[in-house]
Structures are given as structure tokens and as C-alpha cells.
Design a protein around this motif. Structure first.
Motif, PDB file in Angstrom:
ATOM      1  N   ILE A  63      -4.741 -48.538   3.840  1.00 17.11           N
ATOM      2  CA  ILE A  63      -5.529 -49.469   3.016  1.00 17.11           C
ATOM      3  C   ILE A  63      -6.965 -48.973   2.877  1.00 17.11           C
ATOM      4  O   ILE A  63      -7.543 -49.006   1.792  1.00 17.11           O
ATOM      5  N   PHE A  64      -7.541 -48.489   3.974  1.00 19.28           N
ATOM      6  CA  PHE A  64      -8.902 -47.945   3.915  1.00 19.28           C
ATOM      7  C   PHE A  64      -8.968 -46.735   2.988  1.00 19.28           C
ATOM      8  O   PHE A  64      -9.914 -46.589   2.209  1.00 19.28           O
ATOM      9  N   SER A  65      -7.958 -45.881   3.046  1.00 15.03           N
ATOM     10  CA  SER A  65      -7.910 -44.717   2.156  1.00 15.03           C
ATOM     11  C   SER A  65      -7.831 -45.143   0.704  1.00 15.03           C
ATOM     12  O   SER A  65      -8.499 -44.574  -0.164  1.00 15.03           O
ATOM     13  N   PHE A  66      -7.016 -46.156   0.435  1.00 12.38           N
ATOM     14  CA  PHE A  66      -6.898 -46.650  -0.934  1.00 12.38           C
ATOM     15  C   PHE A  66      -8.229 -47.218  -1.430  1.00 12.38           C
ATOM     16  O   PHE A  66      -8.660 -46.921  -2.548  1.00 12.38           O
ATOM     17  N   ILE A  67      -8.882 -48.030  -0.604  1.00 19.37           N
ATOM     18  CA  ILE A  67     -10.166 -48.620  -0.992  1.00 19.37           C
ATOM     19  C   ILE A  67     -11.221 -47.526  -1.209  1.00 19.37           C
ATOM     20  O   ILE A  67     -12.020 -47.597  -2.140  1.00 19.37           O
ATOM     21  N   THR A  68     -11.197 -46.493  -0.358  1.00 21.82           N
ATOM     22  CA  THR A  68     -12.117 -45.370  -0.516  1.00 21.82           C
ATOM     23  C   THR A  68     -11.881 -44.664  -1.852  1.00 21.82           C
ATOM     24  O   THR A  68     -12.830 -44.374  -2.592  1.00 21.82           O
ATOM     25  N   CYS A  69     -10.611 -44.397  -2.181  1.00 16.38           N
ATOM     26  CA  CYS A  69     -10.277 -43.758  -3.460  1.00 16.38           C
ATOM     27  C   CYS A  69     -10.669 -44.644  -4.638  1.00 16.38           C
ATOM     28  O   CYS A  69     -11.186 -44.154  -5.643  1.00 16.38           O
ATOM     29  N   LEU A  70     -10.420 -45.941  -4.523  1.00 13.42           N
ATOM     30  CA  LEU A  70     -10.757 -46.868  -5.599  1.00 13.42           C
ATOM     31  C   LEU A  70     -12.263 -46.914  -5.830  1.00 13.42           C
ATOM     32  O   LEU A  70     -12.729 -46.854  -6.974  1.00 13.42           O
ATOM     33  N   LEU A  71     -13.025 -46.995  -4.756  1.00 14.05           N
ATOM     34  CA  LEU A  71     -14.489 -46.984  -4.859  1.00 14.05           C
ATOM     35  C   LEU A  71     -14.966 -45.720  -5.572  1.00 14.05           C
ATOM     36  O   LEU A  71     -15.753 -45.777  -6.516  1.00 14.05           O
ATOM     37  N   GLY A  72     -14.466 -44.577  -5.145  1.00  9.20           N
ATOM     38  CA  GLY A  72     -14.862 -43.316  -5.765  1.00  9.20           C
ATOM     39  C   GLY A  72     -14.410 -43.208  -7.205  1.00  9.20           C
ATOM     40  O   GLY A  72     -15.128 -42.680  -8.057  1.00  9.20           O
ATOM     41  N   ALA A  73     -13.213 -43.712  -7.516  1.00 11.38           N
ATOM     42  CA  ALA A  73     -12.708 -43.657  -8.891  1.00 11.38           C
ATOM     43  C   ALA A  73     -13.584 -44.489  -9.819  1.00 11.38           C
ATOM     44  O   ALA A  73     -13.904 -44.062 -10.936  1.00 11.38           O
ATOM     45  N   VAL A  74     -13.991 -45.661  -9.364  1.00 11.78           N
ATOM     46  CA  VAL A  74     -14.857 -46.512 -10.182  1.00 11.78           C
ATOM     47  C   VAL A  74     -16.208 -45.831 -10.401  1.00 11.78           C
ATOM     48  O   VAL A  74     -16.744 -45.827 -11.515  1.00 11.78           O
TER      49      VAL A  74
END
Length: 90
Positions: A63-74
Motif C-alpha cells: 500500500i505504501f508503494s502504491f501511494i508513493t507511485c501515485l504521489l509521484g505520478a500526480v
């Protein structure tokens, strides 16, 4: 995120890129491959940004990895939209 392997990067990156493109309203211009690329690059950007703020990103879990990727993607899509919008007006 390195512990997820290449398949994990593709799945998490694809989901993060797709959701990021929905948030930034760029989904109609992006396909599956571009969503994956945005998500993976977003993971690198997000990890870098979190490390700047002293957050330990190693071993954070799925979940942390997903949130990290989402933050960076945005962040990445915001920058791309800003640059593309500027280039269209000039």
C-alpha cells in the motif's frame, strides 16, 4: 518498492499511473503502456520526494508503494500538463 520485482512495478505502476491520470484529468490521452510508464517514473519521483522529507521508503509494503507511485505520478502529470500547456500558448 525494489522488493516487488518487475511484475510488481508493472502492476503497481499501471494502477498508480491510471488513477493519477484520472486525478489529473489526462486519462483520455493515455493508454495502458503510458499509464505503466507514468506510474513507474512516478514511483521513482515519489520515493525521491519522500526521502527529501526524511521518510524511510524501504520496506513500506504494498500500500505504501502504491501511494508513493501515485504521489509521484500526480506530480509528474502536473509538470507535464504545465509544460504542455505553456508550449501550446507560445
Amino acid at each position: 518498492m525494489l522488493g516487488l520485482g518487475i511484475i510488481g512495478w508493472i502492476i503497481i505502476g499501471g494502477l498508480a499511473g491510471w488513477i493519477g491520470s484520472k486525478i489529473m484529468n489526462t486519462d483520455e490521452r493515455m493508454g495502458l503502456m503510458l499509464n505503466i510508464v507514468v506510474g513507474i517514473i512516478g514511483g521513482l519521483i515519489g520515493g525521491f520526494m519522500l526521502r527529501l522529507f526524511g521518510v524511510d521508503v524501504n520496506g513500506g509494503g504494498l500500500i505504501f508503494s502504491f501511494i508513493t507511485c501515485l504521489l509521484g505520478a500526480v506530480i509528474l502529470l502536473f509538470i507535464v500538463k504545465a509544460v504542455m500547456g505553456r508550449s501550446r500558448t507560445h
